[in-house]
Design an enzyme around this catalytic site. Structure first.
Site, PDB file in Angstrom:
ATOM      1  N   GLU A 142      46.392   9.323  -4.232  1.00 34.43           N
ATOM      2  CA  GLU A 142      45.418   8.723  -3.314  1.00 34.43           C
ATOM      3  C   GLU A 142      46.034   7.728  -2.358  1.00 34.43           C
ATOM      4  O   GLU A 142      45.703   7.712  -1.178  1.00 34.43           O
ATOM      5  CB  GLU A 142      44.299   7.996  -4.079  1.00 34.43           C
ATOM      6  N   HIS A 211      34.394   6.330 -14.055  1.00 29.06           N
ATOM      7  CA  HIS A 211      33.911   7.321 -13.106  1.00 29.06           C
ATOM      8  C   HIS A 211      32.512   6.994 -12.632  1.00 29.06           C
ATOM      9  O   HIS A 211      31.817   7.860 -12.126  1.00 29.06           O
ATOM     10  CB  HIS A 211      33.944   8.716 -13.739  1.00 29.06           C
TER      11      HIS A 211
END
Lengths: 406, 395
Positions: A142, A211
């Site tokens: 990322e 998450h």
């Protein structure tokens, strides 16, 4: 003959038939990006699109006649309502697809966005249509692929960087904060960063603490960044298109639980404003400000409240940075009571900033303290019951309104 | 000299860096005859055949190397004095000793190729065509600065010359540089991007991430490690298990270059550009040295001895880039020593003039605080992000 019909189709303003423009997108229309101008009012596609007839006919599709005739029949027989029905993730895809078609500098980068089609199917089919150079599968890195997106935006490309889950973008925080947000300023206006960073966030169904993060609270103080949160298929498509067209870096927050919402959206092209809030339900007694998934909890609570005799005004703020204080202010001037319902944590969340902004600007119009319902300051637990208690539930909203309107 | 002046005039519109000097006895200015000069040390390759040690150059080029590097050196020394006089504040990272990398790279590439570097960017900015007044104004935070005074020492940019800055966070510029290379490939520009970083940044994970992606997608990215052997105060052998930075790319080929030899740098960059356009990323390690400390707040002598510095510069290793080019010029009878002295005097005057001009530039207006946060007037039927910004009245 076929191409003439196609041209007529594309240049015609809204008629029921061009709704299938979406389906016809399967043909390689090469629209020159500069030609699609924007009207003042309703946005209609005026495109000098050239059909690369070679490609389409090579695939053996009998393009125009069949598609138009069949779909027209289907559209008219299905129902008489204008527009077409789709799910939120399809609306996002439609917006992305239309922008990629219109502007060749738009590209998508992310994990599994290409061949896999996107983990939430937002980019499904785009890789086959636009190729590997425009829909790029990245490795799990990322920090660097966000940085690469920003670097390519500095040269004029318009990348759409997808975080598979917003929480993963924490790894790219340095790039988003320092490079994305600040380069326009520190370069004295030389470089623009027209990047879109998007992905699903929020508390889902027992996805676990890591998450289920809400990054809007972490990004909100980065100067130079714009943040929007979509909540319906209609605004998802409109905001996606606006975000891509914007010259500023935009973070588009989607929600894991909202991808399968179904709605009928217009066939005509439309782009929403990035800084406008949405009036969901006008009312008189109290202003409820919310965004993303909490909008639905608020609307559920609103049903109960209406039965109890209250008249809440519900505004989906949509623009998380900057706030649409114009719409919000007008509402507060009318109702004099504010309730903020958000999914962020209590500490340092969007609600906290919104509260400050309202106090700074509209103190004189308030008849009661601003109530803010947020998620608890805890990592999101796995157990279903605990997870439900982490986020704001409709009953709490009802109780809060009753307290406000006492 | 006239040709060099013309070349310079086209890249720096405001400052005329060198006025023509008269009384030439030796061949020089317009002399384009090719000289083949051997680099000081041969190149070392990792998974690649290194280029030849013989570099083609011309007297004109050598003279331009000399004057460019002298200018850069003078600028950095002047910045040192300005910092001590508290006209430059905050961080100021000086590049003296490393000029050959900036100058050699420019000789091998065009303005269509991109360069991105970290915070030691003053000389790279000059090399890309930035002028002295813009540089000094930016360092002093004035309006005439290249970033309008809002960036500072670590944020020099020049978009029209494909210079992407100027970055404060170590290593973060490398993914940006690979992104620029991606855009060049996407737009089929036939250009490359040089992403410079230091030996300290070489241990950043995002470098390897970006290298992996660049190698996967065959991007024309050239990663250049300017190895000055110290990451701030930590020597390379204390920070890196493997200080052979040109080998760290593993599957990506690498080349080790004497970074204080401008001709070697030019040869390596030319070679790397050809390679990257055809095959994808390559790593260059420039073995160089900085005379100053990491920045102006670092004396540079607590972690290394003064003998080491002077040893590298002139005593034992004699690697100073400007001296090297001076010796070449004298050895090949391109210009007399007096002319070189004149160039240095001229350069000194240019720098002094630029500083005086920069000092006259005013501080930015208070309203500049809020400009360029967002791009105004964008997007569809929208109001602009600054529609509701809160404007404070500054005292």
């Amino acid at each position: 003959m076929a191409s003439l019909q196609m041209a007529a189709l594309l240049s015609a303003p809204s008629t029921p038939v061009p709704s299938d423009r979406v389906r016809l997108g399967a043909l390689r229309l090469s629209a020159s990006s500069s030609s699609a101008a924007r009207n003042g009012g309703a946005l209609v596609v005026r495109s000098e699109a050239k059909v690369s007839g070679g490609g389409a006919s090579a695939r053996g599709l009998s393009l125009i006649t069949h598609a138009v005739a069949e779909k027209a029949a289907a559209a008219s027989s299905a129902d008489s309502k204008p527009g077409h029905e789709l799910l939120l993730f399809e609306a996002l895809r439609e917006g992305l697809d239309e922008e990629m078609e219109r502007d060749p500098t738009v590209c998508v980068m992310g994990e599994d966005v290409g061949h896999y089609g996107g983990s939430y199917k937002v980019t499904k089919g785009l890789a086959t249509k636009y190729g590997d150079l425009r829909v790029l599968d990245t490795p799990i890195a990322e920090n660097s692929f966000t940085g690469m997106g920003i670097g390519s935006a500095m040269t004029g490309l318009r990348p759409v960087v997808e975080g598979m889950n917003m929480g993963f973008l924490l790894l790219a925080y340095n790039q988003i904060s320092n490079n994305c947000g600040m380069l326009h300023y520190t370069s004295g206006g030389q470089f623009k960063i027209p990047i879109v960073i998007r992905g699903p966030g929020g508390v889902g169904r027992q996805l676990g603490a890591e998450h289920s993060q809400r990054l809007e609270s972490y990004f909100q103080s980065i100067p130079g960044l714009q943040m929007v949160a979509c909540s319906t298929p209609y605004n998802a498509k409109g905001l996606m298109k606006a975000a891509i067209r914007s010259e500023n870096p935009v973070v588009l927050f989607e929600h894991v639980l909202l991808y399968n919402l179904k709605e009928r959206i217009p066939d005509e092209e439309y782009v929403l404003s990035l800084e406008e809030a949405e009036m969901v339900r006008p009312g008189e007694h109290v202003t409820i400000l919310t965004y993303s998934r909490m909008r639905y909890h608020v609307m559920q609570a609103a049903k109960t409240l209406v039965n109890k005799g209250y008249d809440p005004e519900v505004i989906d703020i949509r623009s998380l940075k900057p706030f649409d204080l114009y719409t919000i202010g007008n509402s507060i001037k009318k109702t004099h009571r504010v309730l903020i319902v958000e999914e962020c944590m209590r500490t340092g969340g969007i609600g906290a900033s919104l509260r400050s902004a309202i106090i700074d600007n509209f103190w004189d119009y308030l008849d009661a303290p601003i109530l803010c319902l947020s998620s608890q300051d805890v990592p999101t637990p796995y157990a279903g019951t605990l997870e439900n208690w982490t986020v704001v539930q409709p009953e709490q909203i009802v109780a809060a309104v009753e307290q406000l309107c006492k | 000299m006239a040709a060099a002046l013309l070349r310079r005039a086209s890249t720096s519109p405001s400052a005329s860096l060198l006025r023509p000097l008269s009384g030439r006895l030796f061949s020089s200015s317009s002399d384009e005859s090719v000289l083949s000069i051997e680099t000081s040390v041969p190149f070392t390759g990792h998974k690649i055949e290194p280029p030849s040690r013989m570099v083609d150059t011309t007297p004109k080029e050598l003279l331009s190397f000399f004057s460019d590097m002298a200018l850069m050196r003078r600028m950095e020394i002047a910045a040192d004095s300005l910092y001590k006089a508290k006209l430059i504040r905050g961080f100021c990272h000086l590049y003296d000793g490393q000029e050959a990398v900036a100058v050699g790279m420019e000789a091998a590439i065009t303005k269509a190729d991109g360069i991105i570097t970290a915070y030691r960017d003053h000389c790279t900015f000059l090399g890309r065509g930035g002028n002295l007044v813009q540089a000094f104004s930016e360092l002093m935070g004035r309006q005439a600065g290249c970033s309008n005074g809002k960036g500072g020492s670590m944020h020099f940019y020049k978009k029209d010359a494909s210079f992407y800055g100027g970055h404060g966070i170590v290593g973060a510029q490398v993914p940006l540089g690979c992104g620029v290379a991606f855009a060049q490939k996407y737009n089929k520009e036939g250009a490359v991007t040089f992403a410079l970083y230091g030996d300290g940044a070489a241990n950043q994970g995002q470098l390897f991430e970006a290298l992996n992606i660049s190698a996967l997608w065959d991007l024309p990215a050239i990663l250049v490690c300017e190895n000055n052997h110290y990451g701030m105060g930590t020597a390379e052998w204390r920070a890196a298990k493997s200080p052979a930075y040109y080998k760290r790319g593993d599957y990506v080929p690498g080349l080790k270059v004497d970074g204080m030899d401008a001709l070697a740098v030019k040869q390596a960059c030319k070679f790397a550009k050809e390679y990257a356009l055809a095959n994808g990323p390559i790593i260059l390690e420039m073995d160089t040295y900085r005379y100053h400390g990491h920045s102006m707040s670092d004396p540079g002598s607590t972690y290394r001895t003064r003998d080491e510095i002077s040893g590298v510069r002139q005593v034992s290793q004699e690697r100073d880039p400007i001296e090297r080019v001076r010796k070449l010029i004298l050895a090949h009878d391109i210009a007399p020593a007096s002319e070189l002295k004149d160039i240095e005097k001229e350069v000194r005057k240019q720098v002094d003039d630029a500083i005086a001009q920069a000092k006259e530039s005013p501080m930015p207006d208070a309203s500049e605080l809020f400009t360029n946060v967002y791009v105004k007037g964008y997007g569809a039927e929208s109001f602009g992000a600054d529609r509701k910004e809160i404007r404070a009245t500054l005292p």
